[in-house]
Design an enzyme around this catalytic site. Sequence first.
Site, PDB file in Angstrom:
ATOM      1  N   CYS A  80     -96.094  27.731  32.759  1.00 16.79           N
ATOM      2  CA  CYS A  80     -95.808  27.104  34.117  1.00 16.79           C
ATOM      3  C   CYS A  80     -97.029  26.509  34.706  1.00 16.79           C
ATOM      4  O   CYS A  80     -97.984  27.333  34.899  1.00 16.79           O
ATOM      5  CB  CYS A  80     -94.891  28.302  34.967  1.00 16.79           C
ATOM      6  SG  CYS A  80     -94.807  27.826  36.609  1.00 16.79           S
ATOM      7  N   CYS A  88     -98.716  30.224  42.816  1.00 16.57           N
ATOM      8  CA  CYS A  88     -97.286  30.921  42.926  1.00 16.57           C
ATOM      9  C   CYS A  88     -97.790  32.494  42.130  1.00 16.57           C
ATOM     10  O   CYS A  88     -98.554  32.840  41.428  1.00 16.57           O
ATOM     11  CB  CYS A  88     -96.153  30.605  42.197  1.00 16.57           C
ATOM     12  SG  CYS A  88     -94.798  31.743  41.940  1.00 16.57           S
ATOM     13  N   CYS A  91     -95.507  35.312  38.729  1.00  9.48           N
ATOM     14  CA  CYS A  91     -95.885  35.862  37.573  1.00  9.48           C
ATOM     15  C   CYS A  91     -97.350  36.220  37.151  1.00  9.48           C
ATOM     16  O   CYS A  91     -98.041  35.507  37.661  1.00  9.48           O
ATOM     17  CB  CYS A  91     -95.446  34.685  36.535  1.00  9.48           C
ATOM     18  SG  CYS A  91     -93.926  34.337  36.132  1.00  9.48           S
ATOM     19  N   GLN A 244     -79.144  44.436  38.103  1.00 10.56           N
ATOM     20  CA  GLN A 244     -80.272  44.107  37.222  1.00 10.56           C
ATOM     21  C   GLN A 244     -80.404  42.679  37.289  1.00 10.56           C
ATOM     22  O   GLN A 244     -79.497  42.041  36.757  1.00 10.56           O
ATOM     23  CB  GLN A 244     -80.157  44.918  35.920  1.00 10.56           C
ATOM     24  CG  GLN A 244     -80.354  46.265  36.225  1.00 10.56           C
ATOM     25  CD  GLN A 244     -81.701  46.852  36.390  1.00 10.56           C
ATOM     26  OE1 GLN A 244     -82.743  46.218  36.395  1.00 10.56           O
ATOM     27  NE2 GLN A 244     -81.920  47.998  36.791  1.00 10.56           N
ATOM     28  N   GLU A 297     -74.677  57.485  46.418  1.00  7.62           N
ATOM     29  CA  GLU A 297     -75.419  56.399  46.827  1.00  7.62           C
ATOM     30  C   GLU A 297     -75.165  56.135  48.398  1.00  7.62           C
ATOM     31  O   GLU A 297     -74.428  56.562  49.050  1.00  7.62           O
ATOM     32  CB  GLU A 297     -74.479  55.289  46.109  1.00  7.62           C
ATOM     33  CG  GLU A 297     -74.953  53.541  46.758  1.00  7.62           C
ATOM     34  CD  GLU A 297     -76.307  53.443  46.422  1.00  7.62           C
ATOM     35  OE1 GLU A 297     -76.994  52.954  47.349  1.00  7.62           O
ATOM     36  OE2 GLU A 297     -76.950  53.855  45.320  1.00  7.62           O
ATOM     37  N   CYS A 369     -88.390  52.066  37.737  1.00  9.09           N
ATOM     38  CA  CYS A 369     -89.137  50.841  37.885  1.00  9.09           C
ATOM     39  C   CYS A 369     -90.485  50.700  38.173  1.00  9.09           C
ATOM     40  O   CYS A 369     -90.982  49.694  38.254  1.00  9.09           O
ATOM     41  CB  CYS A 369     -88.301  49.693  38.634  1.00  9.09           C
ATOM     42  SG  CYS A 369     -88.080  50.420  40.061  1.00  9.09           S
TER      43      CYS A 369
END
Length: 413
Positions: A80, A88, A91, A244, A297, A369
């Site tokens: 990219c 950016c 990433c 996800q 939740e 995560c």
Amino acid sequence: MAEPTDGPGLAEAERVELTVGAVAPGGHCVARVDGQVVFVRHALPGERVVAEVTEVHRGFVRADAVTVLEASPDRVEPPCPYARPGRCGGCDLQHVAPPAQREWKAAVVREQLVRLGGLTDAELDALGVRVEALPGGQLGWRSRVRYAVDAADRAGLLKHRSHEVVPIDRCLIAHPTIQRLPVLTPSGARWPDAEAVETVASTGGDVTVTAVADGTPTEVQGPAVVREVAAGREWTLPASAFWQVHPAAADTLVTAVLELLDPRPGESAWDLYGGAGLFAAALAARVGDTGRVTSVEAAAQGVAAARENLRDLPRVEVVPARVETALARRRITGPVDVVVLDPPRTGAGARVVRELAAAGPRAVAYVACDPAAFARDVRTFAELGWRLAALRGFDLFPMTQHVELVGLLLPPD
């Protein structure tokens, strides 16, 4: 180019030649200049680079590698054009070959489990820490993309650690369907009065574009409720609800959790931070009609989605509450045999871990995560006599520094 000195340290926008050291959390590598710690992006361990200082803090500075003098064999050309210093920030690792990206993430996991989790190198060696690739490759995987909108009403992505919007013509990690949407500047799209544009390409084939202002949807193109396919079921949930972002992630995580926990017929299971009920459904299929599953939740969207999607499973109860409240106030009670713990990025925290351990399950599958939050919670479990018996890592977010973990925690013998 400034040479390292014994003076007051590096200054913002200063350039310095340095040798890059080990990887660090956040998509950086660590270097030192006259004892000063430098966190360097766009670099690889062992490289000799010219780095430009982007931020100065007490005790450390941040920098971007702007010229590579001696390249690592793991360096590749970023696909990219926006994955460059000053552009950016989405990433972190496009300059790293895919196998080395996964090794990078495994190294970060190891470092966090040693430094924050209190594990030894021998314990980590026994766990065999590694990060597994998902099907689909490095690009075109992100099924949910939020674009920011600049002052000229153009959609784009943010610079690293900045609110500055970089207008782009396309995002290569976005799902191909999202890449084809007329959202970005080359299509002529403008988004007046919007602060963001949220796009969804679901595994059920639905496509939604939502303009957002002050946190509220102002324009919705496509279905407001989308379908996802995972764990042998079809799910419906609001386009804005959590799911996800990698198309293979839900099935990958369900498989890993079930393999580690091995739920048995007749057992009682808890799904904490249960969302739309993905793990609750998988647990219910294993514990059967003689077992029971409780999903907890707090988010209203998640509760509503879980109740809708699990209505055919009468042995599943959905409890609308914060997990720490549900445990402390006995909104859910034992006995419990197995637990899925899937907290937000901040982790479960010591209070939840202690309450959970006191409930006495035979096993906990922890879906994480963030390696740092996971490591802190592993340490709390260890203080209570529990051990991390197995660990799997998954590259749910290729080209970025993020990694997903599934750990098996077992109580004292």
